[in-house]
Design an enzyme around this catalytic site. Structure first.
Site, PDB file in Angstrom:
ATOM      1  N   HIS A 103       0.944  -1.073  -0.013  1.00 58.62           N
ATOM      2  CA  HIS A 103      -0.030  -0.045  -0.021  1.00 58.62           C
ATOM      3  C   HIS A 103       1.068   1.106  -0.210  1.00 58.62           C
ATOM      4  O   HIS A 103       2.089   1.034   0.151  1.00 58.62           O
ATOM      5  CB  HIS A 103      -0.944   0.142   1.421  1.00 58.62           C
ATOM      6  CG  HIS A 103      -2.111  -0.781   1.281  1.00 58.62           C
ATOM      7  ND1 HIS A 103      -3.347  -0.619   0.984  1.00 58.62           N
ATOM      8  CD2 HIS A 103      -1.920  -2.210   1.572  1.00 58.62           C
ATOM      9  CE1 HIS A 103      -3.947  -1.713   1.036  1.00 58.62           C
ATOM     10  NE2 HIS A 103      -3.337  -2.768   1.309  1.00 58.62           N
ATOM     11  N   LYS A 133      -0.091   4.587   4.520  1.00 59.25           N
ATOM     12  CA  LYS A 133      -1.154   3.674   5.133  1.00 59.25           C
ATOM     13  C   LYS A 133      -0.278   3.087   6.352  1.00 59.25           C
ATOM     14  O   LYS A 133       0.583   2.569   6.295  1.00 59.25           O
ATOM     15  CB  LYS A 133      -1.676   2.431   4.097  1.00 59.25           C
ATOM     16  CG  LYS A 133      -2.553   1.715   4.930  1.00 59.25           C
ATOM     17  CD  LYS A 133      -3.435   0.538   4.043  1.00 59.25           C
ATOM     18  CE  LYS A 133      -3.902  -0.370   4.813  1.00 59.25           C
ATOM     19  NZ  LYS A 133      -4.983   0.301   5.635  1.00 59.25           N
TER      20      LYS A 133
END
Length: 287
Positions: A170, A174
């Site tokens: 990600h 994140k």
């Protein structure tokens, strides 16, 4: 006979997007305005963003920090009794925000992952407020997850003895392990695989994402690539499950569908109060 209007238009309602300074919040606002929902020009964010005015969805959104949120939300809710709140803030704010929404009594969609999920559900249950809570808002990914849960329920132990490798990539911003990865791993555990969450290989380095994972450079700032690799005890059999998402539109569109779904449940005074994205999928009537 005139064609029936789409569900989205029939259920037009005011929506408040908290975390509008973030990329997901902005994406949801874009999707909500495209769907014809009424954007409330107020949003909650961090202390650092207090006082900002964001131009989003053709509106000036006034951003408020933590101070005075209960009074502000109560006022917005009085002016907009059909209000649905969408939360895309940060994991550390999940529980405090849920307690705020529950105290005021406003229905909400919790798109933010992390926080104490057990406490989150208890807060909503005790308050009897309506809510959609899901670690994953992408409809197609949720459908995949639902199929995994069905397999785990109907064929427990089918992968007993198999080893599992999990890699998820990600964007660097994140902060937590993907809620979707946790849910899929839980299914594999029911299928007989021994695996701990701390064994997940988290890829957050853009260089590795480009070279090892194969993320397109233009999507380094917003993507979700997941790989689940199963290997039999004697190494002669392997299975791979993979889902790669570039950008945020899949989540934003699913979030708007969840808000529309929740608004319909509030209007019908449904007995059930807490829902997830599988409930939204089963209902149909999505955009």
């Amino acid at each position: 006979m005139a064609a029936e209007k789409p569900l989205v238009r029939n259920l037009a309602f005011p929506i408040m997007v908290n975390g509008c300074t973030g990329k997901m919040g902005k994406a949801v606002i874009e999707a909500a305005t495209s769907a014809g929902l009424q954007l409330v020009p107020v949003s909650f964010s961090s202390e650092a963003d207090d006082g900002k005015v964001m131009q989003l969805g053709g509106n000036d959104i006034h951003v408020h920090g933590p101070s005075g949120r209960e009074v502000i939300l109560a006022s917005v809710f009085r002016e907009n009794p059909d209000l649905i709140v969408v939360d895309y803030t940060v994991p550390s704010a999940v529980n405090d925000n849920a307690e705020l929404y529950s105290k005021v009594g406003v229905p909400f969609v919790m798109g933010t992952t992390g926080g104490d999920r057990e406490r989150l559900y208890k807060t909503v249950e005790d308050s009897k407020v309506y809510a959609v809570i899901s670690p994953q808002m992408g409809k197609q990914v949720v459908a995949f997850l639902a199929s995994m849960e069905i397999m785990a329920e109907q064929f427990p132990g089918a992968f007993s003895g198999y080893s599992l490798e999990v890699m998820e990539s990600h964007q660097a911003s994140k902060l937590d392990t993907s809620g979707t990865a946790k849910a899929v791993i839980s299914c594999f555990q029911k299928l007989g695989v021994s695996f701990d969450i701390d064994q997940v290989q988290l890829i957050r380095d853009p260089k590795l994402q480009l070279e090892m994972v194969g993320v397109p450079e233009e999507h380094l700032a917003g993507h979700a690539f997941h790989m689940y690799h199963l290997t039999s005890p004697d190494k002669t059999v392997s299975f791979e499950f993979q889902h790669n998402v570039c950008g945020r539109s899949i989540y934003a569109e699913g979030t708007v569908d969840a808000a529309i779904f929740l608004a319909s449940k509030v209007r019908s005074k449904a007995d059930k109060r807490i829902y997830n994205m599988i409930d939204v999928l089963r209902e149909g009537n999505m955009r």
